[in-house]
Every structure is written in C-alpha cells, then in structure tokens.
Design an enzyme around this catalytic site. Structure first.
Site, mmCIF file in Angstrom:
data_model
loop_
_atom_site.group_PDB
_atom_site.id
_atom_site.type_symbol
_atom_site.label_atom_id
_atom_site.label_comp_id
_atom_site.label_asym_id
_atom_site.label_seq_id
_atom_site.Cartn_x
_atom_site.Cartn_y
_atom_site.Cartn_z
ATOM 1 N N ASP A 64 -75.640 11.619 -21.772
ATOM 2 C CA ASP A 64 -76.787 12.020 -22.590
ATOM 3 C C ASP A 64 -76.414 12.325 -24.033
ATOM 4 O OD1 ASP A 64 -78.201 11.773 -20.311
ATOM 5 O OD2 ASP A 64 -78.636 13.892 -20.020
ATOM 6 N N VAL B 244 -65.288 24.759 -24.739
ATOM 7 C CA VAL B 244 -64.710 24.130 -25.920
ATOM 8 C C VAL B 244 -65.389 24.679 -27.161
ATOM 9 C CG1 VAL B 244 -64.357 21.956 -27.145
ATOM 10 C CG2 VAL B 244 -64.120 22.032 -24.662
ATOM 11 N N GLU C 11 -92.124 14.996 -9.776
ATOM 12 C CA GLU C 11 -91.561 15.606 -8.572
ATOM 13 C C GLU C 11 -91.903 17.091 -8.487
ATOM 14 O OE1 GLU C 11 -87.278 16.397 -6.341
ATOM 15 O OE2 GLU C 11 -87.413 14.910 -7.939
ATOM 16 N N ALA D 129 -78.779 9.399 -14.827
ATOM 17 C CA ALA D 129 -77.456 9.451 -14.207
ATOM 18 C C ALA D 129 -76.768 8.091 -14.120
ATOM 19 C CB ALA D 129 -77.568 10.093 -12.820
#
Length: 411
Positions: free
Chosen positions: A272, A44, A135, A288
C-alpha cells in the site's frame, strides 16, 4: 524487510473477529526455519540512505537492500477529527474496537428508555461502499436480524437501521456493474439501506451530515464506522524526505518499474505504500494480492542480483476480486467468470482459508466457520474492558463487583 511497526495488517477481518491466534501467526513462528532471518520488535524512526542504515529506537541497523512495506492507514480526507467518531478497519485491534462499539450499542439501547436516543443507538452508519463496507453492513445486518434477535428483552434488534453510504453511483466500484447490482440487492434483502451518490460532510455529536445532490440532511447515530479512504503510513514521508523521491496525494511513494526508488536501486517499496503506475498509467489497488506479488517479485530480484542477474519489470497479474455480503451471499469477479450467491460465498470461504499461513489456523477456522454456519452464531461476542461501558454511558465501574476491571463482558 522493514516494517514501521510490527502490528499485522489484514484486509479480510470480519466485524466479529475470531481470536487473534486463529487468524494471525507470529512472525517468529513463520520464519523460525529461516536461520538467516532475524525478527526484531521495534519502531523505525528514521532511515539514512546515504550510509545505508535504519534507525530503530536507539539501535542502528546497517543494510545492503532495504524493503519497506509499512502499508497504509485510514484517510479522513483532511478531517482527522472524524477518526474519534468513526473508526476504520485495518488491523486486528481495529476489528476488536469495532466489535466493542457494535455490541455496546445494542447493550446501551437495551437500557435506554428515551425512544429517540434508543433509535440513535440502533442506527449504524458505514461510510464507504467498497468490499470492507459491504462486508461490515452485511455482518451487522445478520447480527441484528438473526444472531441477537432472541437475546434482548427491551429492544427488537431487527429494528436496527444499517446505512451504507457510497459517494459514487454504485457500491463495489471495482467490480462489474452487474455484481454491484447483485450486492446491493442482497444487502437490501438483509435490511441494509444503501445510499449511493452520497457524501459525508461532517461527523460530530452523534450526528452524521450527508449531502445528496443539493439536499443536506443529518442522521443521528451512535455507531459510525469508516470504510472509505486510506493514505500511506508515515514512513512514506520519511522516505520522501530522505531520498528526495516523489509522493502522490495519498502519501504513497512513486516507484520505478522494478519497485525501487528512483536514484536508490537498493531501496524497494511494496504494498500500500507504493504507487506503481507502470502498467496502465494508474496506481495498482491497495489489496493483498498486489502486495503479495510485489513481495515475491522483490525477493526473486534480490536473489538474481546476488548472482549478477536481473529481472524484467514487475507486472501485476489480477486474478480477480471477491466480496462477502452475508450468509450464503458473496460476489466474485475472476474476469473470465463471474459468480454470485452461494457458490461465490463458498469460493470466498475456501480462498480465505487457503491463504491462512499455518495448518492449525486453517483447521480451527474451518471448524468454527462450519459450526457457525449451522448454528448462525457469529463467534466471539465479548465486550472487552469495563471502561468501555462507562465510555458509552452504560454504567460506572463502581456498579460492578469484579475487582478486575479488565475482565471481558460476555454478551
């Protein structure tokens, strides 16, 4: 629904990602039973809210309702030149690039004879102590201490130094303090050095400059990974210019209580890219579950509008937070109960498998995770592209006999 690019964002990729087909599903496949849905690959370029048109390359698409969910990208707090030295983790491609850098670092250390340079190759700096940084640090520590320990002859991979840097006074700031302490203890047990109240002031020439209080020091590291800040995608600026709406400092669009743009009730911004501050005066976190609930709300609102009805304002329901630390180790905060250790880790696995879209993905990932659990194997360990070897000073293409310079190097 319009996305600026069709790359798929994921907030839960491991540092050693599975094959893309295992964790991602093509939009065409997901939506193939929705015969009134068309999927287009494109970017876009612009939006004209007055004529209700979206410009995708050379094509113009008219809309009645526009939903923008182009997400966020890494923010280096005005130091965009750091991106070259410290890649972030937002897409599958980012995960593969991180994997390449991590495994290449061990390969380079294996060939390096200078002790100081070898230490730099075996020093991994992760900037940001949120769930992604935690993580990453745990995964690299397990690679060094377990998976790769018997694979090299000139280096002891367990001597790798993994630093996790956080600017606040504890890692995992959104979690309860006791879970942050548990996460730090688990990382320390894995050999990760956690440094809080630490600010990064510069990254260049394989040096990371830190500031801890009044003390400034430099750390030599060939592998720096970014897990700190994010900012809205470029579509936020386009929307602000075309609609005259406000953006916050991160470039997110400030939306109304029903996730629409002020003055344009048929344009919605979710995920977001949206700054939704109507519940407690603070923007919702960029995770999420927020994007999922917002998407479901807007879809339902559009259906109600078609019937001439409406809906109450959007309200986010926080079902809790999860963070993986390592083998048999995670923390889970569900509000009414807090888990840590093995049961938190098991809960994390089940939730992530559950939310994979297609059944075959769930089955494949479940089998691979079970196999990796018993074998302590981290799965895919490919360094893709021989050009990565010359980039990191390991060798040049002429030293290889393969005529296909795109063949992966299996380590």
């Amino acid at each position: 629904m319009v996305r600026k690019k069709t790359e798929r964002k994921n907030k839960g990729y491991s540092v050693c990602p599975r094959l893309r087909a295992d964790i991602s599903s093509p939009l065409r496949s997901v939506l193939n039973k929705s015969k009134n849905t068309k999927v287009l690959l494109g970017e876009v370029n612009n939006i004209d809210p007055e004529t209700q048109k979206v410009i995708v390359g050379d094509e113009t698409i008219a809309y009645d309702t526009l939903i923008v969910a182009t997400g966020a990208k890494h923010s280096y707090f005005g130091k965009d030149n750091w991106e070259e030295f410290a890649p972030g983790l937002k897409t599958v491609e980012d995960a593969i690039e991180m994997r390449r850098r991590i495994f290449t670092a061990f390969e380079a250390a294996e060939k390096e004879t200078d002790p100081e340079k070898r230490r730099a190759w075996l020093t991994f700096v992760i900037i940001g102590g949120g769930p992604t940084g935690v993580e990453l640090a745990g995964a690299i520590a397990e690679l060094a201490n377990q998976t790769l320990k018997e694979d090299f002859r000139n280096i002891d991979t367990s001597e790798a130094k993994i630093l996790l840097l956080e600017g606040l006074d504890r890692i995992l700031p959104p979690f309860a303090p006791e879970l942050s302490q548990e996460a730090e203890a688990s990382l320390t047990q894995l050999g990760v050095v956690v440094q809080t109240k630490t600010l990064v002031t510069n990254i260049e020439n394989d040096l990371v400059t830190l500031k801890q209080g009044d003390e400034v020091k430099e750390i030599a590291s060939k592998t720096v990974l970014w897990a700190a800040g994010v900012k809205a995608s470029a579509m936020g600026k386009v929307l602000a210019e075309r609609t005259g709406t406000e953006c916050d400092r991160a470039g997110r669009i400030i939306v109304e209580s029903n996730l629409s743009i002020k003055g344009y009730p048929n344009i919605f911004v979710i995920g977001d890219l949206a700054n939704f501050s109507h519940q407690n005066g603070k923007p919702l976190p960029g995770v999420a579950p927020v994007a999922k609930q917002q998407g479901e709300y807007v879809a339902e609102l559009v259906q109600h509008r078609l019937r001439g009805d409406s809906l109450p304002p959007f309200s986010y329901v926080d079902h809790g937070s999860l963070a993986m630390i390592g083998h048999n180790s995670a923390v889970v905060d569900l509000g009414f109960i807090k888990l840590k250790g093995f049961f938190a880790w098991l809960f994390w696995l089940l939730i992530h498998i559950y939310f994979l879209i297609e059944f075959d993905n769930k089955l494949v990932v479940m089998i691979k995770w079970a196999w990796n659990y018993f074998t302590r194997n981290r799965g895919a360990r490919l360094i893709t592209g021989q050009e990565s070897l010359t980039q990191f000073g390991i060798g040049d293409r002429s030293s290889y006999t393969s005529t296909d310079n795109k063949l992966p190097v299996n380590v």
